[in-house]
Design an enzyme around this catalytic site. Structure first.
Site, PDB file in Angstrom:
ATOM      1  N   GLU B  60      47.936  29.061  47.495  1.00 30.29           N
ATOM      2  CA  GLU B  60      47.314  29.079  48.715  1.00 30.29           C
ATOM      3  C   GLU B  60      48.138  28.176  49.286  1.00 30.29           C
ATOM      4  O   GLU B  60      48.452  28.576  50.661  1.00 30.29           O
ATOM      5  CB  GLU B  60      45.696  28.656  48.669  1.00 30.29           C
ATOM      6  CG  GLU B  60      45.003  29.961  48.362  1.00 30.29           C
ATOM      7  CD  GLU B  60      44.747  30.147  46.733  1.00 30.29           C
ATOM      8  OE1 GLU B  60      45.398  29.364  46.097  1.00 30.29           O
ATOM      9  OE2 GLU B  60      44.378  31.303  46.452  1.00 30.29           O
ATOM     10  N   HIS B 129      32.689  32.053  46.224  1.00 25.54           N
ATOM     11  CA  HIS B 129      33.217  33.196  46.886  1.00 25.54           C
ATOM     12  C   HIS B 129      32.016  33.354  48.145  1.00 25.54           C
ATOM     13  O   HIS B 129      31.897  34.440  48.638  1.00 25.54           O
ATOM     14  CB  HIS B 129      32.916  34.467  46.097  1.00 25.54           C
ATOM     15  CG  HIS B 129      33.974  34.411  45.018  1.00 25.54           C
ATOM     16  ND1 HIS B 129      34.241  33.405  44.146  1.00 25.54           N
ATOM     17  CD2 HIS B 129      35.117  35.381  44.847  1.00 25.54           C
ATOM     18  CE1 HIS B 129      35.041  33.870  43.069  1.00 25.54           C
ATOM     19  NE2 HIS B 129      35.753  34.995  43.664  1.00 25.54           N
TER      20      HIS B 129
END
Lengths: 382, 324
Positions: B60, B129
């Site tokens: 990321e 999540h």
């Protein structure tokens, strides 16, 4: 200190000023060009020592000296030309001078009058970067942009560009640097990773960052790595030029490890006597990047004492200009920084700015210091 | 007027942005051949090629850092963070780098980068999540933070964010991806950084955004059956906050409740409550209340329905405010 065997790095000019051959790399430039490098290194060192002195006098908040790394910087930046782009960390003062950054302007960052003041588009030198290693990813992304702009792998070499990014040995432990290696390798991005291994990340020796020579890391990522004598401006130029040409041809990244030594402190806030010996520093002083070039050029008859005297005078002029210019740097006003936070700021930020201006305006006629007895009462209360 | 899901609207908005400007690029993990784990970028690599819709290595910080470099080169990257909980490896590149180039360069360098983040819970996922990290970014000077709650905004706000020269964190309420709505693809969109009164009312204002907009509208309708006329404001932009719209509403109703999934302490509700007591002090009939996720990490999914604000928790707060 572990001194590498001579055959462990590329060297074309010995510490004694003798030119030597290498099977793979050759410096093809003239003695005039070498004299130009000498001039750049001497001026950079003078600028650096003046900035250090300015910090000692309290005129700069901090200064990261580049002392000892002049050959690594001057040699590598002399392997670039437009449309190449250069991403520095924060110690690349010789690189900045080569690319035309005004040394006085640069001091603004360290005097606290500016963030990063130079025009990156005009200079081809991107912003100094202070969070270690972050700029390697920016450079890689920029190189991906060059690919998309069709500036890589063209038949005419002059049409091609590449990116060089500077970082240190400490940065090689950062995730960002390793991610940059992966992105650059996966996309065959035209970027040269130029690591100045100056042996220390502040106090931590290279052995704490890597169990193998840094240049060998590259093979694990799938691209070549080269170690060069970072105090040999000719070898640095030759190795970097080769890596840049490879990148411009579209063959992908290279890691260049310039094996050098930080002769000064990490920054003016650092005390290197706490973590390294005088013997070690003396040994490296004998491998000074500037003296060997001077020795070579004098023996080759390319320069003489008059040439050196003229350079000395030029250095002193630079020092005076830097000293006077630093003191004359414009003091900024806080309200300017509200303008440069976001494009079209929202009402909340504009309100804050207006409240600040109104508050400041209320003191227009004042400026009295806090009475000393108040200080005493505060001191007591604390 | 076509009807589409929020997911399709976002996809259509991205497609239109790619068509409108050759400098627009998409990058992220699995966004190319797969079309993203939520299929928001479906078929875009097929139609625009792998140089413009880029499958990234699984890193990321690398995605953000290279996007910054591409932006410096004149591109307009739109990057996808696969899930809210995976944005933290990129946190330094967003907070210390992306947000500050404009500032550090004295206004010379613009960062037209959009960071798309599917966020929020309610989908029965495992940990990392279902998070709502918006306050971290709204707290960061130099960033703009927006979130859509419906297909119309998904379609238009995405295009507006990509056209902006600011770095923008674009939160997508993943539990609403499959909810449908009519999208007028020709109408003039409202400004990106403006809040919207979704449902007018005179008695109390529910201030919310993203996935909680639907929850609040449901609560407002239910409260209406009990005689309470509730106004619902969808903030849309979390930074900058459109406080003019919020203040106007609360000045009228005199009562305010902020609703979000993120934890309460120092969340968006804290800032809004502070602003309201400062700007609407004499109009307030009751303390500003907050209905939020609790100050615990996002819990296992079997208890997430108890953790997340829902119709009943909002109505409970409405009752407390009205009874004050």
């Amino acid at each position: 200190m572990s001194e590498p065997a001579v055959d462990d790095f590329v060297q074309l000019l010995t510490p004694d000023g003798e030119r030597v051959q290498h099977p793979e790399f050759d410096f093809a430039g003239s003695d005039d060009e070498i004299a130009g490098y000498l001039r750049e290194m001497v001026l950079a060192r003078r600028f650096d020592s003046e900035a250090t002195a300015l910090q000692r006098k309290g005129e700069l908040g901090l200064w990261p000296p580049a002392l000892g790394q002049e050959a690594a910087q001057v040699g590598s930046v002399n392997a670039t030309r437009l449309p190449d782009h250069v991403f520095p960390s924060y110690r690349e003062h010789a690189v900045a001078l080569h690319l035309g950054v005004d040394p006085v302007e640069m001091l603004g960052t360290f005097r606290g009058t500016a963030m990063v003041p130079w025009d990156t588009a005009a200079m081809g030198l991107h912003l100094y970067s202070f969070v270690i290693g972050t700029q390697t990813l920016h450079a890689t992304g920029y190189a991906m942009g060059l690919q998309r702009d069709g500036l890589v792998g063209n038949p005419e070499p002059a049409d091609n560009g590449a990116v060089i990014v500077y970082f240190g040995d400490g940065a090689t432990s950062q995730g960002d640097v390793n991610e940059a290696f992966i992105f650059a390798a996966s996309y065959t991005a035209p970027v040269v990773f130029f690591c100045q291994n100056n042996q220390y990340a502040i106090s931590e020796p290279i052995a704490l960052q890597s169990k193998i020579p840094l240049y060998r890391r590259a093979s694990g990522f799938g691209f070549p790595g080269v170690r060069v004598d970072g105090n040999d401006v000719l070898a640095v130029q030759a190795v970097t030029a080769s890596a840049m040409q490879r990148a411009r041809r579209g063959e992908g990244p290279t890691l260049v490890e310039a094996y050098t030594y930080r002769m000064g402190a990490h920054t003016t806030s650092d005390d290197p006597t706490k973590y390294r010996s005088r013997d070690e520093t003396d040994a490296w002083r004998a491998r000074d990047p500037i003296s060997r070039v001077q020795t070579y050029l004098l023996s080759a008859g390319a320069i003489d004492q008059a040439w050196l005297d003229a350079l000395d005078a030029e250095s002193e002029e630079l020092a005076v200009r830097v000293r006077e210019g630093c003191l004359a740097l414009r003091e900024p006003k806080l309200e300017e920084f509200f303008e440069h936070t976001v494009i079209d700021p929202g009402e909340v930020l504009l309100e804050q700015r207006d409240e600040y201006l109104e508050y400041e305006a209320g003191f227009a006629d004042e400026g009295e210091p806090v009475p000393s007895e108040t200080h005493e009462r505060v001191q007591e209360a604390l | 007027m076509p009807t589409m899901t929020l997911a399709k609207a976002l996809n259509a908005g991205l497609r239109r942005a790619l068509e409108a400007d050759p400098k627009v690029l998409l990058a992220g993990e699995d966004i190319g051949k797969l079309g993203g784990v939520f299929r928001i970028t479906e078929h875009l690599q097929r139609d625009f090629g792998p140089d413009r819709v880029i499958d990234s290595p699984l890193a990321e910080s690398g995605i953000l850092g290279t996007a910054i470099g591409l932006a410096l080169r004149g591109y307009r990257p739109v990057v996808e963070i696969q899930f809210d909980g995976f944005v933290y490896p990129a946190y330094d590149q967003i907070v210390s780098q992306l947000s500050r180039f404009y500032f550090r360069s004295h206004g010379r360098l613009k960062m037209p980068v959009v960071v798309r983040i599917p966020y929020g819970g309610g989908i029965g996922a495992i940990e990392h999540h279902s998070e709502s990290p918006e306050a971290y970014f709204a707290h960061t000077p130099g960033l703009k933070v927006v979130t859509c709650s419906n297909p119309v905004d998904g379609y238009w706000m995405m295009q507006q964010a990509i056209a902006s020269n600011n770095p923008i964190i674009f939160f997508e309420p993943k539990r609403r991806y499959h909810e449908k709505g009519e999208v007028d693809t020709e109408a003039e969109p409202m400004p990106l950084f403006q809040a919207r009164v979704v449902k007018p009312g005179d008695d109390l204002t529910l201030i919310t955004y993203g996935p909680m907009v639907r929850t609040c509208v449901e609560a407002a309708i239910a409260a209406g059956e009990e005689g309470h006329d509730i106004e619902v404001v969808d903030l849309r932009s979390l930074s900058p906050l459109d406080m003019a719209t919020v203040t106007e509403s609360v000045t009228k109703t005199g009562r305010a409740i902020v609703v979000h999934e993120a934890a309460m302490t120092l969340g968006m509700g804290a800032e809004i409550a502070a602003r309201l007591q400062q700007d609407c002090f004499y109009s307030l009939q009751a303390p500003v209340l907050r209905v939020t996720g609790y100050d615990i990490p996002y819990p296992p999914s079997r208890v997430e329905s108890s953790f997340l604000p829902d119709l009943d928790r909002v109505l409970d707060a409405v009752d407390r405010s009205m009874a004050f």
